[in-house]
Write an enzyme that holds these catalytic residues in place. Sequence first.
Site, PDB file in Angstrom:
ATOM      1  N   HIS A   1       0.822  -1.213   0.000  1.00  0.00           N
ATOM      2  CA  HIS A   1       0.000   0.000   0.000  1.00  0.00           C
ATOM      3  C   HIS A   1       0.861   1.271   0.000  1.00  0.00           C
ATOM      4  O   HIS A   1       0.332   2.379  -0.191  1.00  0.00           O
ATOM      5  CB  HIS A   1      -0.921  -0.002   1.232  1.00  0.00           C
ATOM      6  CG  HIS A   1      -2.217   0.710   1.008  1.00  0.00           C
ATOM      7  ND1 HIS A   1      -2.465   1.497  -0.091  1.00  0.00           N
ATOM      8  CD2 HIS A   1      -3.350   0.756   1.766  1.00  0.00           C
ATOM      9  CE1 HIS A   1      -3.681   2.002  -0.008  1.00  0.00           C
ATOM     10  NE2 HIS A   1      -4.243   1.566   1.110  1.00  0.00           N
TER      11      HIS A   1
ATOM     12  N   ASP B   1      -2.192   2.369  -4.574  1.00  0.00           N
ATOM     13  CA  ASP B   1      -3.425   2.816  -3.939  1.00  0.00           C
ATOM     14  C   ASP B   1      -4.499   1.747  -4.053  1.00  0.00           C
ATOM     15  O   ASP B   1      -4.458   0.878  -4.939  1.00  0.00           O
ATOM     16  CB  ASP B   1      -3.925   4.113  -4.586  1.00  0.00           C
ATOM     17  CG  ASP B   1      -2.974   5.281  -4.349  1.00  0.00           C
ATOM     18  OD1 ASP B   1      -2.309   5.276  -3.293  1.00  0.00           O
ATOM     19  OD2 ASP B   1      -2.893   6.176  -5.211  1.00  0.00           O
TER      20      ASP B   1
END
Length: 420
Positions: free
Chosen positions: A391, A395
């Site tokens: 992450h 995204d």
Amino acid sequence: MPAAKKLILENDININIMQGTGKDGRITKGDVLFFLKSNGTSQKLTDNKNKKENLKINENRKGSTMDITVPTLGESIVEATVSKWLKNEGEYVEVDEPVVELETDKVTLEVPAPISGVIGSIIAAEGETVEVGQNIGDLDPSGKKSSDDKPKAKEINDKEEKQLETKDTKTSSSETDLKKDDAVKLPNSQEEIVPMSRLRQAIANRLKSAQNTAAILTTYNEVDMTALMKIRSTYQPNFEKKFGIKLGYMSFFVKACINALKVYPAVNAEIRDNNIVYKNYYNIGVAVGTPEGLVVPVLKNAEYMDFPEIEKTIVNFGKQAREGNLTIQDMSNGTFTISNGGVYGSMLSSPILNPPQSGILGMHNIQKRAVVIDDKVEIRSMMYLALSYDHRIIDGREAVSFLVNVKENLEDPQRMLIGV
């Protein structure tokens, strides 16, 4: 360029006055190294001076020994464990014949004999940790092969055997002090302590490192495999007849992932220092389970491979993995990984990243389930998909869109043929 030829050219050696121990008198790398070692120098030599010295070396070669050393093990790997000696002291070996097996963090490899001769001494015992370039044994090139020269088991006399039978296995307060074969099992105990192999230790360290370093998140979806299964069953006979191999599901998944990676390049990227490195090539790792642990050989430049090539390479990787013959190069430079837990019956899981990669796709088993299609309940062959991603650079929108793209490619395989 062969190693022996390269050394000869670099050191300006006159091969006409060298003695080759290879097949049909061939000069091997070991012969060149032996020659340089005997001279005590690797600098360039003049023909007149060398001729006398080289002849003298060849005459005095009997009684000298050639070291068996730990070879270069690969990038960033500096040590290994002596897993198994394939030959015993006093046993004759041919040049390039495997004499010892070394286990590294990634692979198990065999070290060949640099020259023909008799194993003089074994310096590093099984279970010992050794470093690159370390001398672990030696060969006597003057030794001859006898007619009854067969592998001999290590002898233990009656006294030693009795001592071994009555001697308790000693354990250290540190698990790292346990040797490879030191399985500790107390009488009437329900526990057994077995030291971890280097591969298992490496797997444990890498997985824990991935969890500690990356911000791992997993997104899920499901794919209707009905159309893909129909295509596979329709073309399976002709495919197998033409290419000599079965058409599996993995080649479709590889193609589907590459198409999606081209649309969402962050999933194919990695973090390097404070930079994001986007890769315009697609090296797809395929996780393979072995008795020793999970390994991930890599399909290099998979975007240029067709279905038969992908299937053949994967089958070959599986065979090499089971036999312990995968090389470090086979498992290096992957950009994205596919793991198929479905072969073991897994319905759903959250795969862990394979550093420094930023994405891994988890496949699972195919099950018939009732799904709603055009407001009607139908029985379809369904599979859950899981995408774990870093992450820090990917995204949630990109991750979910990537997985949807893979799903759409698999549900309508014709999309992959026309690139939409």
